[in-house]
Design an enzyme around this catalytic site. Structure first.
Site, short mmCIF file in Angstrom:
data_model
loop_
_atom_site.label_atom_id
_atom_site.label_comp_id
_atom_site.label_asym_id
_atom_site.label_seq_id
_atom_site.Cartn_x
_atom_site.Cartn_y
_atom_site.Cartn_z
N GLU A 47 0.87 -1.16 0.00
CA GLU A 47 0.00 0.00 0.00
C GLU A 47 0.91 1.22 0.00
OE1 GLU A 47 -2.76 0.07 3.28
OE2 GLU A 47 -3.46 2.07 2.70
N ARG A 51 5.39 -13.73 9.24
CA ARG A 51 6.08 -12.43 9.12
C ARG A 51 7.52 -12.57 9.57
NH1 ARG A 51 2.24 -8.23 8.70
NH2 ARG A 51 3.68 -6.48 8.88
N LYS A 60 4.72 0.44 9.74
CA LYS A 60 4.83 1.76 9.12
C LYS A 60 4.38 2.85 10.08
CE LYS A 60 3.46 0.08 4.82
NZ LYS A 60 2.40 0.01 3.88
P1 ATP Z 1 2.78 -2.28 7.86
O1 ATP Z 1 2.14 -2.98 9.00
O2 ATP Z 1 4.19 -1.90 8.09
O3 ATP Z 1 1.95 -1.16 7.30
P2 ATP Z 1 1.71 -3.88 5.87
O4 ATP Z 1 1.74 -5.36 5.88
O5 ATP Z 1 0.43 -3.26 6.21
O6 ATP Z 1 2.89 -3.38 6.76
P3 ATP Z 1 1.70 -3.48 3.07
O7 ATP Z 1 2.15 -2.32 2.30
O8 ATP Z 1 0.28 -3.81 3.05
O9 ATP Z 1 2.21 -3.25 4.52
O10 ATP Z 1 2.59 -4.77 2.74
C1 ATP Z 1 2.90 -5.24 1.46
C2 ATP Z 1 3.26 -6.69 1.58
O11 ATP Z 1 4.38 -6.88 2.43
C3 ATP Z 1 2.11 -7.49 2.17
O12 ATP Z 1 1.92 -8.63 1.38
C4 ATP Z 1 2.60 -7.83 3.55
O13 ATP Z 1 2.04 -9.01 4.02
C5 ATP Z 1 4.11 -7.90 3.37
N1 ATP Z 1 4.81 -7.65 4.62
C6 ATP Z 1 4.75 -6.54 5.38
N2 ATP Z 1 5.49 -6.68 6.49
C7 ATP Z 1 6.04 -7.92 6.44
C8 ATP Z 1 6.91 -8.67 7.30
N3 ATP Z 1 7.36 -8.17 8.45
N4 ATP Z 1 7.28 -9.90 6.92
C9 ATP Z 1 6.84 -10.42 5.76
N5 ATP Z 1 6.03 -9.78 4.91
C10 ATP Z 1 5.62 -8.55 5.24
MG MG Z 2 -1.07 -2.28 5.57
#
Ligand code: ATP
Ligand code: MG
Length: 595
Positions: free
Chosen positions: A62, A297, A307
């Site tokens: 995102e 994760r 984030k």
């Molecule tokens: P945040 O919680 O930091 O906002 P998010 O998962 O909401 O992270 P996205 O931009 O939606 O952020 O993530 C893009 C992709 O990266 C998603 O498929 C998510 O599952 C993956 N991702 C994010 N953080 C991790 C992590 N710590 N380990 C593995 N994959 C991750």
């Molecule tokens: Mg997110």
């Protein structure tokens, strides 16, 4: 079994996703599946040729912030699996939420994924997609669901809706709007789109099962009214799809085969399948449909990867920005000096598992050392300078300003890279802790009466020191032992137990060196529900004025170099300039940061 964190893990760790993909390839699950060359609905793809990509994966961030090391895991997994199995990985900006998304983040995400070493241009096709480009289809699909009696407009208040959803022990109860006729729902939904209702006045819900043990199936909201300007579609829409509705559709339009996400989406999988099966039955989406698989994760010790919390670090000025070298963002890691290869090795080394893991930060440092050991040029640097005077210089060399030429390999294992040259003179800089007036047990460096080798130079014998009024040592005094220069026949004539690094005062280059350490003092900064602000490391950045070997006067920004005995450093990509060098410590030479 304990993993020695100083050695990188094996390159291909256990990965259950590989088994799934291999099984699908063997079964031919996705063979002969038409792909029209661009995303689209069933009719669009039906006209396409068989997909040359054996599998399709996607990395779907995102664009509401900068990518971090957790995202690197997902990038390496998705792009890596596509590469390994003759597939294609799409970069998809999941920009269905109008509020938080910005072009700045879109650009930064593209740059970061490229930096990490991946590309979405495959044989002339650019697989970069924006979920917001699918808004028209998502709207059409919603109307189709309404028409099939599979969605309805609910005008209950948010509170009433929440109460009606029940909880883990109580089944949900039906909304009074649940049994409205499709035609009426359709009229209402169109009014929502036309902006005839206030934000929050009503939502569109899928009609599934209010008694399902999976709360996500209790008629989840799929569209809401939200008057917000979207970075891509502007003010075209005042209704927006929910993430859980949008994401499966995005996958299906792009003909993703394996949709990989983190474990928290496991409970969403039944809705993912419900939605896509129904839209395929309605003739809107092409089969075979994508399947969702969840993996654990990646959490890194001493690091936060949310984030929202990273934003707090920036906004509260705990760090200097999103690319502060202490930030676990890919831009922070890049600026710190971590190489893409080291980050990929760390990510690949952890494979994919069904549990969230905490990886020791030392593994990343181990991967960095493994990458740089054979590559990074060597140099001497004095980070905590103390003057050393060689008092018999003129006696030995005939004059005080004699310069004794020294040579050192640019890289000890790569003679083809040639030599560094610098001069040894009467006055030098050495590390303050290479001298002890009263040596502790086992100390083999400079103390009165002891001999050491100045690396690549001569053997000297310490005769004493000078101190200021406060008793602090200001200068160390030593005498040259003649005919002991490294590389000459006399070099081995005098045996010494210690070798120290140095730079000569006449040609050393003054530099700012930033000694970085973990941002937090605790491996799990928020363990036990504690606020991360309580575990901030007050010495995560120590800036010193240092002296460097003269060859580094012309170092280019981003040059990674090993300062002998100290660790790996990088010329800061933003602040470093010829004449005013700024180096960041990436990591020490060994673990246990005081190496
Ligand atoms: P945040 O919680 O930091 O906002 P998010 O998962 O909401 O992270 P996205 O931009 O939606 O952020 O993530 C893009 C992709 O990266 C998603 O498929 C998510 O599952 C993956 N991702 C994010 N953080 C991790 C992590 N710590 N380990 C593995 N994959 C991750
Ligand atoms: Mg997110």
């Amino acid at each position: 079994m304990a993993h020695d964190p100083s050695t990188p893990p094996p390159a291909k760790a256990a990965n259950f996703l590989r088994a799934i993909i291999e099984r699908d390839l063997e079964a031919g699950t996705y063979d002969q599946r038409p792909f029209a060359g661009s995303p689209g609905d069933a009719a669009h793809h039906a006209a396409g040729a068989p997909d040359p990509a054996r599998i399709r994966t996607r990395f779907p961030p995102e664009p509401n912030g900068y990518l971090h090391v957790g995202h690197a895991k997902s990038i390496c997994l998705n792009f890596g699996l596509a590469r390994d199995y003759g597939g294609v990985c799409h970069l998809r900006l999941d920009d269905t939420n109008p509020e938080q998304e910005e072009q700045e983040y879109v650009d930064a995400i593209e740059e970061a994924v490229r930096w990490l070493g991946f590309d979405w241009d495959v044989q002339g096709t650019r697989h970069l997609y924006f979920a917001s480009d699918y808004f028209d289809f998502m709207y059409r699909a919603a109307e189709a669901l309404i028409g099939a009696g599979l969605a309805y407009v609910d005008e209950q208040s948010a509170d009433a809706m929440r109460a009606g959803r029940g909880d883990f022990v109580t089944p949900g109860s039906a909304s009074p709007f649940r049994d409205r006729a499709p035609a009426e729902n359709l009229a209402r939904f169109r009014q929502m789109r036309e902006g005839e209702h206030a934000d929050g006045a009503m939502v569109l819900r899928a009609k599934i099962d209010m008694a399902s043990p999976n709360i996500n199936l209790r008629d989840p909201t799929i569209y809401r009214i939200r008057r917000a300007t979207h970075h891509n579609t502007g003010d075209k829409w005042c209704i927006y799809p929910m993430y859980t509705y949008a994401h499966p559709i995005e996958d299906a339009l792009e003909r993703i085969t394996h949709s990989l996400c983190t474990l928290e989406f496991e409970d969403q999988r039944p809705f993912y399948d419900w939605l896509l099966e129904n839209l395929a039955d309605l003739g809107l989406l092409a089969r075979p449909l994508p399947r969702q698989y969840e993996f654990g994760r990646l959490n890194l010790t001493y690091v936060m990867t949310s984030k929202r919390k990273l934003r707090a670090l920036v906004e509260e000025k705990i760090v200097e920005g999103w690319d502060d070298p202490r930030m676990p963002t890919l831009f922070g890691l890049r600026r710190r000096g971590y190489t893409p290869a080291a980050i990929r090795a760390m990510a690949d080394g952890t494979g994919a598992s069904k549990t969230n893991i905490w990886l020791d930060y030392a593994v990343l440092d181990g991967c960095l050392r493994a990458d740089l050991e054979g590559q990074a040029p060597r140099a001497m640097a004095v980070l905590d300078p103390l003057a050393l005077d060689l008092t018999n210089w003129a006696e030995v060399f005939g004059r005080d300003d004699h310069v004794e030429p020294c040579r050192a390999p640019a890289h000890p294992q790569r003679p083809e890279r040639g030599a560094r040259e610098f001069g040894l003179t009467r006055t030098l800089w050495i590390e303050r802790d290479d001298f002890a007036e009263v040596p502790p047990k086992g100390f083999h460096r400079l103390y009165p009466g002891n001999k050491v080798r100045l690396k690549y130079g001569l053997v000297v014998e310490c005769t004493g020191c000078e101190k200021d009024a406060a008793g602090r040592v200001t200068r160390v005094l030593a005498r040259v032992v003649p005919d002991t220069r490294s590389g000459t026949p006399g070099a081995d004539a005098v045996k010494v137990k210690g070798t120290i690094t140095w730079v000569s005062r006449h040609d050393a280059v003054a530099a700012t060196v930033r000694l970085y350490d973990h941002l937090f003092t605790e491996p799990q900064p928020e363990a036990g529900g504690r606020d991360f602000r309580e575990t901030l490391n007050p010495t995560s950045l120590v800036t010193v004025r240092a002296w460097l070997e003269p060859g580094l006067a012309r170092a280019a920004a981003d040059l990674r170099v090993q300062f002998e005995r100290h660790g790996y450093f990088v010329a800061d990509r933003l602040l470093h300039a010829e004449g005013a060098p700024v180096f960041n410590r990436i990591t020490t030479l060994r673990d246990g940061r005081a190496a």
